[in-house]
Motif scaffolding. Structure first.
Motif, PDB file in Angstrom:
ATOM      1  N   PHE A 105     -57.904 -10.786 -49.709  1.00 35.06           N
ATOM      2  CA  PHE A 105     -57.454 -10.498 -48.331  1.00 35.06           C
ATOM      3  C   PHE A 105     -57.331 -11.789 -47.520  1.00 35.06           C
ATOM      4  CE2 PHE A 105     -58.747  -9.654 -43.899  1.00 35.06           C
ATOM      5  CZ  PHE A 105     -57.756  -8.758 -43.515  1.00 35.06           C
ATOM      6  N   PHE A 106     -58.371 -12.620 -47.564  1.00 35.50           N
ATOM      7  CA  PHE A 106     -58.351 -13.867 -46.785  1.00 35.50           C
ATOM      8  C   PHE A 106     -57.379 -14.882 -47.382  1.00 35.50           C
ATOM      9  CE2 PHE A 106     -62.557 -12.402 -45.180  1.00 35.50           C
ATOM     10  CZ  PHE A 106     -62.256 -12.456 -43.836  1.00 35.50           C
ATOM     11  N   GLU A 107     -57.170 -14.827 -48.684  1.00 29.77           N
ATOM     12  CA  GLU A 107     -56.200 -15.743 -49.296  1.00 29.77           C
ATOM     13  C   GLU A 107     -54.788 -15.430 -48.798  1.00 29.77           C
ATOM     14  OE1 GLU A 107     -55.163 -19.013 -51.070  1.00 29.77           O
ATOM     15  OE2 GLU A 107     -57.235 -18.314 -51.035  1.00 29.77           O
ATOM     16  N   ASP A 108     -54.494 -14.143 -48.639  1.00 33.07           N
ATOM     17  CA  ASP A 108     -53.186 -13.753 -48.090  1.00 33.07           C
ATOM     18  C   ASP A 108     -53.005 -14.287 -46.673  1.00 33.07           C
ATOM     19  OD1 ASP A 108     -52.623 -12.434 -50.412  1.00 33.07           O
ATOM     20  OD2 ASP A 108     -53.147 -10.440 -49.663  1.00 33.07           O
ATOM     21  N   LEU A 109     -54.070 -14.220 -45.867  1.00 33.01           N
ATOM     22  CA  LEU A 109     -53.992 -14.734 -44.503  1.00 33.01           C
ATOM     23  C   LEU A 109     -53.815 -16.248 -44.503  1.00 33.01           C
ATOM     24  CD1 LEU A 109     -56.784 -12.628 -42.740  1.00 33.01           C
ATOM     25  CD2 LEU A 109     -54.332 -12.300 -42.629  1.00 33.01           C
ATOM     26  N   ARG A 110     -54.456 -16.912 -45.455  1.00 30.76           N
ATOM     27  CA  ARG A 110     -54.322 -18.377 -45.558  1.00 30.76           C
ATOM     28  C   ARG A 110     -52.881 -18.749 -45.886  1.00 30.76           C
ATOM     29  NH1 ARG A 110     -59.725 -19.595 -48.159  1.00 30.76           N
ATOM     30  NH2 ARG A 110     -60.769 -21.092 -46.801  1.00 30.76           N
ATOM     31  N   GLU A 111     -52.268 -18.004 -46.792  1.00 27.67           N
ATOM     32  CA  GLU A 111     -50.894 -18.305 -47.187  1.00 27.67           C
ATOM     33  C   GLU A 111     -49.935 -18.128 -46.003  1.00 27.67           C
ATOM     34  OE1 GLU A 111     -49.929 -15.933 -50.563  1.00 27.67           O
ATOM     35  OE2 GLU A 111     -51.293 -17.000 -51.914  1.00 27.67           O
ATOM     36  N   LEU A 112     -50.277 -17.238 -45.087  1.00 25.53           N
ATOM     37  CA  LEU A 112     -49.451 -17.042 -43.890  1.00 25.53           C
ATOM     38  C   LEU A 112     -49.776 -18.073 -42.812  1.00 25.53           C
ATOM     39  CD1 LEU A 112     -49.612 -13.150 -43.653  1.00 25.53           C
ATOM     40  CD2 LEU A 112     -47.677 -14.533 -44.411  1.00 25.53           C
ATOM     41  N   GLU A 113     -50.695 -18.998 -43.121  1.00 24.50           N
ATOM     42  CA  GLU A 113     -51.097 -20.091 -42.211  1.00 24.50           C
ATOM     43  C   GLU A 113     -51.645 -19.558 -40.894  1.00 24.50           C
ATOM     44  OE1 GLU A 113     -47.817 -22.753 -41.808  1.00 24.50           O
ATOM     45  OE2 GLU A 113     -47.943 -23.460 -43.883  1.00 24.50           O
ATOM     46  N   ILE A 114     -52.440 -18.481 -40.995  1.00 25.77           N
ATOM     47  CA  ILE A 114     -53.118 -17.942 -39.818  1.00 25.77           C
ATOM     48  C   ILE A 114     -54.444 -18.685 -39.659  1.00 25.77           C
ATOM     49  CG2 ILE A 114     -54.173 -15.888 -38.809  1.00 25.77           C
ATOM     50  CD1 ILE A 114     -52.095 -14.245 -40.409  1.00 25.77           C
TER      51      ILE A 114
END
Length: 790
Positions: A105-114
């Motif tokens: 979940f957090f890796e997906d947010l990281r990829e979106l540069e949030i």
């Protein structure tokens, strides 16, 4: 923080509201440990975590954490070598699977540069154990049951159990369907002592033989295991014992496999509890329509539209509460039931919530300070056991507060000095406030005493405040008015309730003159405040409109420059294409000129009109600007042209100046172009202003043999000429040479004093058609002559 303030301001009730949003047992542990702190950096970290959780809630609906049990006792048992049961292992497995899901979940947010630095930091502290999680998932169901896939032996045993059970049931069903069914009290197969039996009427207990396992409460029915199924039940029982042993073996293996990762699993459980608690803070903030406040290192508190979190949001009145920047003390005066105490509690409770890292029910841009302690003396704490009056109880509490007070404290006094003689109580209240002020602490106090209104007006760093009262409706509005002291509304209320005007006027005469003046001053201040508030709202409206306009203009400005940059780039690309095309055509024309030069040295002459034709082709390389061609003003100007004989004109086709001789047609004129005369249309000409300087005389240079195509020589001799005369000849000679199409000429100026040589070269340097020039070779005059290349 002292425990008394948490109890007085009901901080635990806020925690109860927060607990409704916690879903894990370890999250509940985090909540139980929650208390306000005074470490600025730690508070800042906690508020940042809450803010990031708000962002996740807005973008993804929150952090996806399922219901998780507390697995710390399980890990303790693993530590001492005990075996976990199926349910306990399933709970550990759920924790491990949640870790994997959250990391994804957090890796997906990281990829979106949030940007979520604190949450990413917590996420990085979790240790994924995917192999162990997979093994537990295969072997144990969510409810703790060991699955058939846990081992091949267990699968084989369970297959044998199912076959044995089916055999027993078939035998018993044959009895139920046969002639012996009349001896049964009910046609069912049931179980007693983990063995299959049938219910038999007690008088026929010996009919089926076998074993009696139980009887009903009435004694009318006995539960018999018939002799024909005894052996089958024994085999089934053996299989069941083998199953239990295999399950115990599997659970022991899994428990042993968990042991090396005990600390990692505990770390994961702690982080999951932390993330659950952070997520709960965001959900709690959403439920109270709260925000994450800014933090002031200077203890400047600015709560905008602050609301008490324990009062129904539909009923609570929001207030702006500001203290710390311009004043350290607020004295709220006015009658009871106006909302003074609630305002006091709102300030204290929101400050405690902020220092605990929680969101607060206020508007954006609200700000809290960081206080080492918050003290409060609120409410009636009369003690019958200690034989203390209300006044004595308050004084005992205040003495304790003053003993522990420091400059980093916030103090809340409710009805300061109440419960005793008004004159003495007011004097005590003033002295206590002075003592707090000398300490440097921040204080908000409520009182009835009018003397404190003057105190709030005269003391530096202190300001009056009151709770607004609507005389028309005879009810408080609960709005805090900072800067305006409270006043008694007894006369107005009595008048509206019908009391005689004579009695009211007599009362006004009896009242102390200073008190009446003070009430009049307060009334005037209230009127001024209302006027100012109206003007402020009006100005706010204009400011909002101006801000919207500024925003629109800024966007338009940025769009303009962006579009201009795009158009400039397009124009540059187009210009480069045009230049490339022009260069190609110019190259072709240069080739034609070179051919003409070769012809000039041969017998065939190059005619003057051929040079003009080439010059015309060069002029054609210039592109007419479309926006000028379509310009209506220019069109009208052209339409107004009035040509007459003798006018100077620019012949646009050749780019040369000429003189009109006579009109030869409707819109056609004969034009003198140098030594040529030609017919030109009015549309191809532009009127020019007459030249101010006299026309230069043309210097004729005789041909050296008559074989050349022009009377212009390739060399000009200036020796013996005066400076001004020589430069005039150079100017005419260059024009004649260019018209003749010479690529190169020689100017002989001699050495002499060098003045003529320098003047000629300065002229050549400024001529736009001269490509370069240099001294002649030594055998052709050296520095006494200059070779010019066009």
């Amino acid at each position: 923080m002292n425990k008394k303030i948490l109890q007085t301001l009901e901080f635990d009730k806020v925690k109860q509201q927060l607990s409704q949003h916690v879903v894990t047992k370890l999250g509940e542990e985090q909540l139980q440990q929650l208390t306000p702190i005074s470490d600025f950096d730690k508070i800042e970290e906690q508020l940042l975590e809450t803010k990031e959780a708000f962002d996740v809630l807005r973008l993804r609906g929150g952090i996806p954490i399922p219901i998780l049990e507390n697995i710390k006792p399980h890990m303790k048992r693993i530590e001492i070598g005990a075996m976990l049961n199926g349910l306990e292992i399933a709970q550990v497995g759920r924790v491990l699977r949640t870790v994997t899901e959250l990391q994804r979940f957090f890796e997906d947010l990281r990829e979106l540069e949030i940007e979520l630095p604190r949450l990413y930091e917590w996420n990085d502290k979790m240790i994924a154990l995917p192999d162990l999680a997979k093994e537990i998932r295969i072997a144990i169901d969510e409810d703790g049951r060991v699955t058939d896939d846990a081992s091949s032996e267990l699968k084989h045993i369970r297959q044998s159990i199912r076959r044995a059970e089916q055999g027993v049931k078939d035998q018993l069903n044959s009895i139920l369907r046969g002639g012996s069914s009349k001896y049964l009290s009910d046609n069912i197969v049931t179980m007693r002592n983990e063995r299959y039996v049938i219910p038999v009427k007690s008088e026929y207990r010996s009919h089926f033989g076998g074993v009696v396992h139980d009887q009903s409460a009435s004694g009318q029915t006995i539960f018999v295991e018939p002799r024909q199924v005894v052996e089958l039940n024994n085999k089934l029982r053996q299989h069941q014992i083998a199953e239990r042993k295999e399950i115990e073996r599997i659970l022991a293996v899994l428990s042993n496999e968990l042991a090396p990762f005990r600390q990692d699993i505990l770390q994961n459980a702690f982080v999951l509890g932390k993330l659950d608690f952070i997520n709960a803070k965001a959900n709690f903030g959403k439920s109270i329509k709260g925000i994450v406040p800014d933090l002031s290192a200077d203890k400047h508190v600015s709560l905008k539209q602050a609301r008490h979190p324990l009062i129904d949001s539909e009923k609570v009145v929001a207030n702006d509460i500001i203290i710390g920047k311009d004043y350290q003390a607020i004295v709220i005066t006015g009658p009871n039931t106006g909302g003074k105490t609630i305002t006091l509690k709102t300030l204290g409770l929101l400050q405690l919530m902020g220092q605990a890292g929680l969101p607060i029910p206020a508007e954006e841009d609200s700000q809290i300070g960081v206080f080492s302690e918050v003290y409060a003396d609120i409410g009636d704490e009369q003690s019958i056991e200690q034989n203390l009056s209300t006044f004595s109880s308050h004084m005992t509490n205040i003495v304790s507060i003053l003993a522990h007070l420091d400059q980093d404290s916030l103090v809340l006094f409710d009805e300061l000095g109440a419960g005793t003689d008004p004159q003495e109580g007011a004097a005590l209240a003033i002295s206590i406030l002075d003592q707090v002020g000398q300490t440097g602490a921040f204080v908000m106090a409520t009182t009835h005493y009018p003397e404190l209104k003057v105190y709030g007006y005269n003391r530096t760093g202190t300001i009056n405040a009151s709770m607004e009262f609507d005389v028309d409706t005879l009810s408080p509005t609960y709005h805090l008015l900072i800067g305006i002291p409270g006043r008694s509304n007894a006369f107005e209320i009595s008048k509206r309730l019908g009391l005689s005007t004579q009695i009211i006027d007599q009362a006004k005469q009896i009242i102390d003159g200073e008190s009446q003046d003070l009430n009049d001053m307060i009334s005037d201040l209230e009127n001024q405040r209302k006027m100012t508030e109206t003007e402020y709202l009006e100005m706010r409206h204009y400011v909002d409109e101006a801000e919207d306009l500024y925003k629109d203009l800024k966007e338009a400005y940025e769009t303009f420059f962006s579009e201009r940059e795009k158009e400039m780039n397009k124009a540059k690309v187009k210009a480069n294409e045009i230049i490339s095309e022009a260069e190609e055509k110019a190259e072709n024309l240069i080739q034609d000129i070179r051919q003409m030069q070769l012809r000039s040295q041969s017998e065939s002459k190059v005619k003057e009109h051929e040079f003009i034709d080439v010059k015309s082709q060069l002029s054609d390389l210039k592109h007419e600007e479309s926006h000028l061609a379509k310009n209506k003003v220019l069109k009208k100007a052209k339409e107004k042209k009035n040509f007459k004989a003798g006018d100077d004109v620019l012949v646009e086709a050749f780019g040369q100046r000429g003189t009109l001789i006579s009109k030869t047609g409707n819109k056609e004129w004969q034009v003198q172009l140098g030594i040529l005369k030609m017919a030109v249309s009015e549309d191809g000409m532009t009127l020019l202003a007459p030249e101010k300087e006299p026309t230069r005389r043309m210097t004729t240079v005789k041909s050296d043999g008559g074989s050349s195509r022009s009377s212009v020589k390739t060399q000009l001799d200036l020796r013996g000429k005066r400076f001004e005369e020589a430069l005039g000849e150079v100017d005419q000679y260059i024009d004649a040479a260019l018209l003749a199409g010479y690529p190169q000429v020689t100017i002989v100026h001699g050495r002499g004093t060098g003045a003529l040589k320098n003047g000629v070269q300065e002229y050549l340097r400024s001529h736009r058609r001269v490509k370069h020039f240099e001294y002649a070779p030594a055998n052709q005059g050296g520095d006494g002559a200059t070779i010019v290349t066009f």
